[in-house]
Every structure is written in structure tokens, then in C-alpha cells.
Write a protein that holds these residues in place. Sequence first.
Motif, PDB file in Angstrom:
ATOM      1  N   THR A 290       0.762  -1.071  -0.076  1.00 56.16           N
ATOM      2  CA  THR A 290       0.146  -0.160   0.393  1.00 56.16           C
ATOM      3  C   THR A 290       0.816   1.526   0.144  1.00 56.16           C
ATOM      4  O   THR A 290       1.860   1.659   0.653  1.00 56.16           O
ATOM      5  N   LYS A 291       0.303   2.480  -0.935  1.00 60.09           N
ATOM      6  CA  LYS A 291       0.953   3.374  -0.771  1.00 60.09           C
ATOM      7  C   LYS A 291      -0.066   4.717  -0.518  1.00 60.09           C
ATOM      8  O   LYS A 291      -1.221   4.355  -1.323  1.00 60.09           O
ATOM      9  N   GLY A 292      -0.017   5.546   0.703  1.00 52.96           N
ATOM     10  CA  GLY A 292      -0.587   6.951  -0.019  1.00 52.96           C
ATOM     11  C   GLY A 292      -1.713   7.082   0.807  1.00 52.96           C
ATOM     12  O   GLY A 292      -1.160   5.767   2.394  1.00 52.96           O
ATOM     13  N   ASP A 293      -3.200   7.330   1.560  1.00 53.68           N
ATOM     14  CA  ASP A 293      -3.662   6.934   2.437  1.00 53.68           C
ATOM     15  C   ASP A 293      -4.877   5.635   1.703  1.00 53.68           C
ATOM     16  O   ASP A 293      -5.628   6.132   1.305  1.00 53.68           O
ATOM     17  N   VAL A 294      -4.521   4.815   2.409  1.00 50.97           N
ATOM     18  CA  VAL A 294      -5.105   3.185   2.382  1.00 50.97           C
ATOM     19  C   VAL A 294      -5.353   2.843   3.640  1.00 50.97           C
ATOM     20  O   VAL A 294      -4.984   2.650   4.145  1.00 50.97           O
ATOM     21  N   VAL A 295      -6.926   2.308   3.616  1.00 54.16           N
ATOM     22  CA  VAL A 295      -7.424   1.185   4.382  1.00 54.16           C
ATOM     23  C   VAL A 295      -7.310  -0.090   3.633  1.00 54.16           C
ATOM     24  O   VAL A 295      -8.523  -0.242   2.973  1.00 54.16           O
ATOM     25  N   VAL A 296      -7.214  -0.856   3.714  1.00 57.39           N
ATOM     26  CA  VAL A 296      -7.231  -2.253   3.169  1.00 57.39           C
ATOM     27  C   VAL A 296      -7.865  -3.108   4.481  1.00 57.39           C
ATOM     28  O   VAL A 296      -7.314  -3.256   5.688  1.00 57.39           O
ATOM     29  N   GLN A 297      -9.249  -4.006   4.109  1.00 57.77           N
ATOM     30  CA  GLN A 297      -9.750  -5.244   4.985  1.00 57.77           C
ATOM     31  C   GLN A 297     -10.379  -6.490   4.898  1.00 57.77           C
ATOM     32  O   GLN A 297     -10.973  -6.008   3.155  1.00 57.77           O
ATOM     33  N   ASP A 298      -9.809  -7.078   4.868  1.00 54.62           N
ATOM     34  CA  ASP A 298     -10.204  -8.602   4.605  1.00 54.62           C
ATOM     35  C   ASP A 298      -9.447  -9.082   2.670  1.00 54.62           C
ATOM     36  O   ASP A 298     -10.366  -9.653   2.245  1.00 54.62           O
ATOM     37  N   SER A 299      -7.769  -8.382   3.106  1.00 58.46           N
ATOM     38  CA  SER A 299      -8.274  -8.943   1.561  1.00 58.46           C
ATOM     39  C   SER A 299      -6.781  -8.967   1.513  1.00 58.46           C
ATOM     40  O   SER A 299      -5.854  -8.632   2.314  1.00 58.46           O
ATOM     41  N   HIS A 300      -6.278  -9.843   0.573  1.00 58.23           N
ATOM     42  CA  HIS A 300      -4.468 -10.329   0.121  1.00 58.23           C
ATOM     43  C   HIS A 300      -3.550 -10.559  -1.473  1.00 58.23           C
ATOM     44  O   HIS A 300      -4.952 -10.502  -2.409  1.00 58.23           O
ATOM     45  N   ASN A 301      -2.987 -10.011  -0.977  1.00 59.89           N
ATOM     46  CA  ASN A 301      -2.014 -10.251  -2.008  1.00 59.89           C
ATOM     47  C   ASN A 301      -2.134  -8.945  -2.916  1.00 59.89           C
ATOM     48  O   ASN A 301      -1.995  -8.980  -4.222  1.00 59.89           O
ATOM     49  N   CYS A 302      -2.622  -8.165  -2.546  1.00 61.21           N
ATOM     50  CA  CYS A 302      -3.432  -6.662  -3.745  1.00 61.21           C
ATOM     51  C   CYS A 302      -2.074  -5.235  -3.086  1.00 61.21           C
ATOM     52  O   CYS A 302      -1.255  -5.525  -3.223  1.00 61.21           O
ATOM     53  N   MET A 303      -1.985  -4.722  -3.990  1.00 57.89           N
ATOM     54  CA  MET A 303      -0.875  -3.758  -4.224  1.00 57.89           C
ATOM     55  C   MET A 303      -2.307  -1.999  -4.309  1.00 57.89           C
ATOM     56  O   MET A 303      -2.964  -2.307  -5.201  1.00 57.89           O
ATOM     57  N   ILE A 304      -2.220  -1.332  -3.502  1.00 61.09           N
ATOM     58  CA  ILE A 304      -3.364  -0.856  -3.566  1.00 61.09           C
ATOM     59  C   ILE A 304      -2.309   1.131  -3.391  1.00 61.09           C
ATOM     60  O   ILE A 304      -1.428   0.867  -2.577  1.00 61.09           O
ATOM     61  N   HIS A 305      -2.095   1.636  -4.284  1.00 60.19           N
ATOM     62  CA  HIS A 305      -1.824   2.798  -5.023  1.00 60.19           C
ATOM     63  C   HIS A 305      -2.361   4.278  -5.141  1.00 60.19           C
ATOM     64  O   HIS A 305      -3.347   4.315  -6.097  1.00 60.19           O
ATOM     65  N   GLY A 306      -2.604   5.134  -3.393  1.00 59.26           N
ATOM     66  CA  GLY A 306      -3.843   6.705  -3.574  1.00 59.26           C
ATOM     67  C   GLY A 306      -2.536   7.127  -3.543  1.00 59.26           C
ATOM     68  O   GLY A 306      -1.549   7.650  -3.460  1.00 59.26           O
ATOM     69  N   ASN A 307      -2.725   9.026  -4.384  1.00 55.78           N
ATOM     70  CA  ASN A 307      -2.516   9.385  -4.447  1.00 55.78           C
ATOM     71  C   ASN A 307      -2.648  11.018  -4.194  1.00 55.78           C
ATOM     72  O   ASN A 307      -3.115  11.609  -4.792  1.00 55.78           O
ATOM     73  N   GLY A 308      -3.868  11.199  -3.092  1.00 55.67           N
ATOM     74  CA  GLY A 308      -4.861  12.495  -2.123  1.00 55.67           C
ATOM     75  C   GLY A 308      -6.276  11.364  -1.798  1.00 55.67           C
ATOM     76  O   GLY A 308      -6.032  11.997  -0.821  1.00 55.67           O
ATOM     77  N   LYS A 309      -6.801  10.474  -2.334  1.00 53.81           N
ATOM     78  CA  LYS A 309      -8.135  10.733  -2.381  1.00 53.81           C
ATOM     79  C   LYS A 309      -7.905   9.653  -1.047  1.00 53.81           C
ATOM     80  O   LYS A 309      -6.754   8.640  -1.232  1.00 53.81           O
ATOM     81  N   LEU A 310      -8.825   9.115  -0.100  1.00 55.51           N
ATOM     82  CA  LEU A 310      -8.835   8.023   0.831  1.00 55.51           C
ATOM     83  C   LEU A 310      -9.744   6.923   0.059  1.00 55.51           C
ATOM     84  O   LEU A 310     -10.036   6.752  -0.771  1.00 55.51           O
ATOM     85  N   VAL A 311      -8.147   5.486  -0.080  1.00 54.73           N
ATOM     86  CA  VAL A 311      -8.593   4.321  -0.630  1.00 54.73           C
ATOM     87  C   VAL A 311      -8.856   3.652   0.030  1.00 54.73           C
ATOM     88  O   VAL A 311      -7.863   3.050   0.963  1.00 54.73           O
ATOM     89  N   SER A 312      -9.843   2.597   0.113  1.00 57.81           N
ATOM     90  CA  SER A 312     -10.285   2.169   0.961  1.00 57.81           C
ATOM     91  C   SER A 312     -11.478  -0.040  -0.108  1.00 57.81           C
ATOM     92  O   SER A 312     -12.032   0.804  -0.865  1.00 57.81           O
ATOM     93  N   VAL A 313      -9.826  -0.794   0.778  1.00 57.21           N
ATOM     94  CA  VAL A 313     -10.711  -1.785  -0.349  1.00 57.21           C
ATOM     95  C   VAL A 313     -11.369  -2.989   0.493  1.00 57.21           C
ATOM     96  O   VAL A 313     -11.093  -2.997   1.856  1.00 57.21           O
ATOM     97  N   ILE A 314     -12.264  -3.482   0.158  1.00 56.00           N
ATOM     98  CA  ILE A 314     -12.646  -4.843   1.267  1.00 56.00           C
ATOM     99  C   ILE A 314     -12.722  -6.048   0.381  1.00 56.00           C
ATOM    100  O   ILE A 314     -13.384  -6.092  -0.724  1.00 56.00           O
ATOM    101  N   GLY A 315     -12.198  -6.917   0.906  1.00 55.43           N
ATOM    102  CA  GLY A 315     -12.582  -8.784   0.442  1.00 55.43           C
ATOM    103  C   GLY A 315     -11.697  -8.632  -0.999  1.00 55.43           C
ATOM    104  O   GLY A 315     -12.749  -9.709  -1.984  1.00 55.43           O
ATOM    105  N   LEU A 316     -10.401  -8.391  -1.042  1.00 51.45           N
ATOM    106  CA  LEU A 316      -9.723  -8.487  -2.469  1.00 51.45           C
ATOM    107  C   LEU A 316      -8.661  -9.284  -2.891  1.00 51.45           C
ATOM    108  O   LEU A 316      -7.974  -9.434  -1.576  1.00 51.45           O
TER     109      LEU A 316
END
Length: 484
Positions: A290-316
Motif C-alpha cells: 500500500t502507498k498513500g491514504d489507504v485502508v485495507v480490510q480482509d484483502s490479500h496480495n493486493c497493490m493499492i496506490h493512493g495519491n490524495g484521496k482515501l482509498v479503501s478496499v474490502i475482500g479483494l
Amino acid sequence: MIPVILSGGSGSRLWPLSRKQFPKQFLALTGEHTLFQQTLERLVFEGMDSPIVVCNKDHKFIVQEQLGALGLDTQAILMEPFGRNTAPAVAITAMKLLNEGRDELMLVLPADHVIEDQKALQRALALATVAAERGEMVLFGVPATKPETGYGYIRSSQDALLPEGVARVAQFVEKPDEKRANEFVRAGGYFWNSGMFLFRASRLLEELKKHDPDIYDTCLLALERSAEDGDVLSIDEATFACCPDNSLDYAVMEKTQRACVVPLSAGWSDVGCWSSLWDVHAKDDNGNVTKGDVVVQDSHNCMIHGNGKLVSVIGLENIVVVETKDAMMIAHKDKVQGVKQLVNTLDAQGRSETQNHLEVYRPWGSYDSVDMGGRFQVKHITVKPGASLSLQMHHHRAEHWIVVSGTAEVTCDENVFLLTENQSTYIPIASVHRLRNPGKIPLEIIEVQSGSYLGEDDIERFEDVYGRSSTPLERGVSVKTIAQ
């Protein structure tokens, strides 16, 4: 040994972070410094000369700025008017060296790769030097330890005439499907093609003239017609347009009998797509990067790249999410090679999101598009200390400038005056104007444009310290005459 850094790619597989006008090699994707800067830093050791950089003409100021940030110099910057792949870029560099009476070893390497083990790289270079001094064309191969389908492969064979530890190239293999990639790993003796080479300049040109004389002859003519200004060589556009578009692999390495491979086990990655970027990053307990303002829940082996906004992922699982100010890309990690095709589709649709970020970098600083409507546009402009925009005019728009911080020196027709924080001015349509930062801190202004046409091509330059002038002043027309 002279490093030749090839920095002409667009990195489209890493869209939307990588854009044509600011591609991945100039981004800090794996650390504090950009990939280009990391490439420069790993070449600073005894026996290695200052580099030669080959880049697109649009990236000249980015290259110079990132070199300056490290306090490093180049021997030369070769500017291509457009890309013609790696063979012409390397050929013109070799010809330039020979014209200067310098038949030296050329270490050719891309500007956008990751190499984690510096000592392992230097050991491989030492071995490669022995082979190259004997007239061999060395390619650095990364031992294929897993069935990677995103790389080209090299099959090696033993040759008693080569130095110990160096193998002969028996075959080049295009990017395989997963079944063939698994077969290569099980068979052994296969390497990933790193795109890094070592050879003497005259040796390369001898092989190129034999195997691809069209590239050789066109590059020779292009160099003769090119313009040199200090350490910057601008390759002649008209001649270069006639040059075949071909890689060094296809033009020379696959045809020569002297190609050999030196193993490179140094934590190498070409960071060519989002899954390979995921590979080189530290991960949390669930395998997420993860990079940036990121919240991850119940997710595995993901790449989440935020650039200002809050990015939230669930179950990915195995998903890539990349957010920028003007675009979002979501893909399965197994399908990220398709991002390049997506970019091609967007290009065909004329979408600007493949060309620039909302924040656009210029040699004097940057501007960020804040808002836009049918007849207006709002920009946040930052000008570096001591820097100046060109003396210019617009035919279809007026501008309002509000100083947010710093001091602005404003030229508007025959008037020159200073503005400080919270002061503003109006630039009418067709007024000859310039913005300069005379201070010691960055100048920040809000610019509000209004008019019938707001495109960046509505600009006529009269003076420009960065060589982008339109030439009215050079033809003897004064600023006063233009303003009138």
C-alpha cells in the motif's frame, strides 16, 4: 567504461502513474529517488566514467533537473526527436564516441530497472569486461528462477573459448506462455533478457554495419546533421525519421556469432508492470503493498496506490488499484500486462490522461490544473527561485494572477512590477507578458484563465531561456512593437 543510459521509454504498463510526458523512469516508485536517479547512483564507483544519457527531447529538462538533484554530471545528453527503439540510440552514441577518438567499452542499460545488490552487479561487470575486451558482445542474463511470462528468454550453451562463468547465447526466445516458461525453468540454462549490454563501440558498429546496414547508414547521416550545444546533442529529426525502428536484440544480438551471456544475480527487476512493482515492495502480513491514504480490510496480495484521496478496499485478492487526481485503474494482478493495450485504446480516443498528469512539469517549475469549464480554467502555478517563464502572448485568453506565496516579477506589455502575497494582476488578451520569480523561495500563484480557447498551444513565445523561442525578437521585432 562508459555507461550509456537509455531513458526514452514511456512506461505505459505502469499507467496511470506513468505518462508519456513524465514516464516511470522519472518517478520514485521504489524509494526516495527516482528509477533514473537510482540507475545513476549505482554507477558511481571506481573505473566507471560519467554517463551518456539518451532521452526524448521532451524530457531534457527532467533529466537535467534529476541529475542536478544528485550533484552529478553527464558526458553528453543525446536528445531523440521521437523513439526509434534501442538500436539507433546505441548506434549514434557509439558513432559519436568514435568521432571523438574514443573506442571505449559501452555499458548499455535502461534507466528504469531495479538492481538491489550493488556488489553482485560489480562482480558481473568485472566478468563481462574480460569477455568484452576479447571482442565479445555481452548480454547480462538473469537466471530464470520462476516461470515469468513478461520477459524474453535467452537459452545458453557452453563455449570453451569464453572466460569461465560466461556462456554462449544459443537462442533468443520471445515472451513465452506459462507452459513454456515452466519448461524453461525446469530445463535450466535459461536466462531472462535484462536488456543490459557491454561491448566496445567499434565492435558494435562493425556488427551493426554487417547485420543492419540501413540503421548504420541512417544513424551516420543523422549524427552528421545533428546540432550540438554544449553537452547536449539534438539528433536531426528529418534524417532520424527515416531510420528503421528496431531493438538492439533484433538488429545485432540475435544475428551476431559473438553474443554471450554473463549471469546477473543481483535482485534485478525491470519494474515493467504493476505485478513486478508489487514483487519488489515490502508487504504486510497479508501480502498487500500500500502507498498513500489507504485502508485495507480482509484483502490479500493486493497493490493499492493512493495519491490524495482515501482509498479503501474490502475482500479483494490479487487486485491492483491505482488512484491519481484524474484517473483510476483497477486490474487483476494476472492481467496487468493488458494495461499497455488499454493505454493504446485511450490514445486512439484522444484522451489526454495518457500524456500528462494534472500536475505538469516545466523547466521553470510546474502547474496543476485545479478546475476547468467551457470558458475558464484554474491553475496552481509554482515557479522555482530565480526561474522565469517565457516572454509570451495568447490570442484567445486573458489571465488573472493571484500571488499565494513568494514574490512575482510581472511583465505586462511595457510595464514591469512586483507582486507579493495576496496581491493580484490582470493580463489582457494579446498582451505580451512574463512571470518571473526573483526571490529565494518558490513562487506560488493561482492563475484563472478565461476565453474562447484555453489550449496549451495558444502561446506565442518571444524570448525563452530554455530554447523554446518562437523567433519574432530574433527577427528584429521589439517587444514594444509586438505589444502595439
